[in-house]
Design a protein around this motif. Sequence first.
Motif, mmCIF file in Angstrom:
data_model
loop_
_atom_site.group_PDB
_atom_site.id
_atom_site.type_symbol
_atom_site.label_atom_id
_atom_site.label_comp_id
_atom_site.label_asym_id
_atom_site.label_seq_id
_atom_site.Cartn_x
_atom_site.Cartn_y
_atom_site.Cartn_z
ATOM 1 N N UNK A 1 0.811 -1.217 0.000
ATOM 2 C CA UNK A 1 0.000 0.000 0.000
ATOM 3 C C UNK A 1 0.848 1.273 0.000
ATOM 4 N N UNK A 2 1.991 1.272 0.709
ATOM 5 C CA UNK A 2 2.853 2.457 0.718
ATOM 6 C C UNK A 2 3.469 2.672 -0.664
ATOM 7 N N UNK A 3 3.927 1.587 -1.290
ATOM 8 C CA UNK A 3 4.459 1.681 -2.646
ATOM 9 C C UNK A 3 3.382 2.166 -3.608
ATOM 10 N N UNK A 4 2.170 1.649 -3.458
ATOM 11 C CA UNK A 4 1.067 2.034 -4.335
ATOM 12 C C UNK A 4 0.704 3.509 -4.150
ATOM 13 N N UNK A 5 0.654 3.962 -2.890
ATOM 14 C CA UNK A 5 0.321 5.359 -2.629
ATOM 15 C C UNK A 5 1.370 6.319 -3.156
#
Length: 424
Positions: A222-226
């Motif tokens: 999720x952090x990479x995606x955000x």
Amino acid sequence: MGQVAGQVFRDVPSLLLLFFMTNVLGIEPALAGAAIFVPKLVLGVGCDMAVGILSDRWKHRFARRWWLLVGAAGAPLAIILLFHVPDLPMSGKAAYVTAAFSLYMAVFASFSVPYLAIAGELSSDTHQRTVLMAWRLVFTAIGVLVGGSVAPYIVQSNGGGQGAYEEMARFLALVCPLALGVAFFGAARAARQAGVAPAVASGARRLSFGEALRVLAAPRFSVLLGSNLLQLAGSGMAYASMLYFLTYNMARTDAFQLIGGLVAIACTAIILAQPVWVALAKRVGKKPVYLLSAIGYGTTYLVWAFCADAGTVAAYVLCFIASAFNSGWALLSFSMMSDIAGEDQKHAGLYSGAWIAVDKIGFGLGGTLLVGLLLSGFGFDSARAVMGQAQTDLAIRGVMLAFGVVPALLNLTAAAIFWRFGRT
């Protein structure tokens, strides 16, 4: 080869569609941006997630590569309809583009999500996945060259009116199915060479909506995606604003010709940079290289925004540097995503669907909605643009913000978030 079709489908609307709607169809920028962004948000995300989940669920009886043929069949119709806009009132034209772009997004999802999921299945080695993604970026450059250089050349050489855009669409309607057909046959051969066993029915149950969200919400993903969402919004703004920046801030009457040269420079930078990024990632790790390239990209666009008067050579140099850095964060983000998908094959399609959906949302949010709102907010006049008249100083300042300042801030923010919370 599959990436050529994917990049054309991604870049042509981002580079040309908003400009086509404001400067050829005479649609007000905010309305034009909304007409493009809404299908990306609704149809784009919905279709991406649906195709991702279905490609996971059906992979034991319907190999992911067969989705590429679905895209090859639908691509010509989707491209041609998008630019063949009937003579209607302004609101009717905007509604037509919304409907045509909805179909376009559904076709795009049908091949882009399975295509990306295939990459994580071809190797279990994290460095080898980086190499695979580097080759993907090489063919990205070819797709960018077709969509960002050849397509504008066709428009300019045919007079720049609606007929010119229609001629461009007919050319691209030949390119995309050809590229997807090659990818379809190549995917089977690549799987055999990599020793990938055919998937068999495993009796896997369907994921509920809540379970799917929990899979995607894991911090590593999720952090990479955000972070990627912010970067894509910034690069989408810069890409969609480029024709405006060349036309109004750099006062170039040959903007379509100049953008072809800039795209060629960008493609050269992407190809030359890949061995450097692959070597650096192997030596120091993926995260530091990702951060370096994100910061470099944002900083370069910030400089470019304030150097509109520096001339053509400076534009070429800044474009080369920005594109090299752009290819770095694109390579490493895809590589880290493919690591996650490759380690969790049960949800590879889900990860790919979410990734492609965010790609479309981010690029669309920046390249259509935010640019359209900024241009309208700073007084860009579509009626004057259609007649070839100059814009106000305030409107030109809005173009500068959309092209360089806001994209730089978004990329630097993304780098800060990933530095603090991201992990490989």
